[in-house]
Design a protein around this motif. Structure first.
Motif: not given
Length: 134
Positions: A25-26, A28-29, A32-33, A128
């Motif tokens: 998940a990290k 992929r994040s 995506q960024a 964030g």
């Protein structure tokens, strides 16, 4: 992976990024960024590494959380080099989530640190949005 591949204008045709986590998940994040930044102009090659943050499992406060992100970014840069016979990624990224007490509330935060060969190893920071836990 060869980070010497460049386009006609001298920009890399593939951006190689080491991520200081093996959490899909990290990774992929981060992907995506960076996809939003490069907008299809270059290919992205990300590789995650299970590295230590050097801070407690639950960092408290901005400074401890930032340090965890920094340590992960720097450690993943070195892990990539070790795995790839000295080849450096273009960038490495460390992500760290932390908490801070504000009165009776807990505030969740996340910091990202970037470390790279072309920035003379200067770290760049981004935070964030905070979220309150009641």
């Amino acid at each position: 992976m060869d980070n010497d591949n460049t386009s006609e204008c001298g920009a890399p045709s593939a951006l190689i990024i080491a991520v200081g986590s093996s959490n899909p998940a990290k990774i992929r994040s981060v992907e995506q960024a960076f996809q939003q930044i490069v907008d299809g102009r270059v290919q992205l090659h990300l590789e995650g590494f299970s590295v230590s943050s050097g801070v407690p499992d639950q960092p408290m406060g901005d400074e401890e959380t930032k340090l965890g992100a920094k340590n992960r970014a720097m450690a993943s840069f070195e892990a990539f080099k070790e795995k790839h016979s000295g080849q450096e990624p273009h960038l490495s990224v460390g992500l760290e989530g932390g908490l801070e007490e504000e009165g009776e509330d807990l505030v969740c935060m996340a910091w990202m640190a970037m470390y790279g060969a072309r920035t003379d190893r200067v770290l760049n920071w981004t935070k964030g949005p905070d979220a309150f836990i009641r």
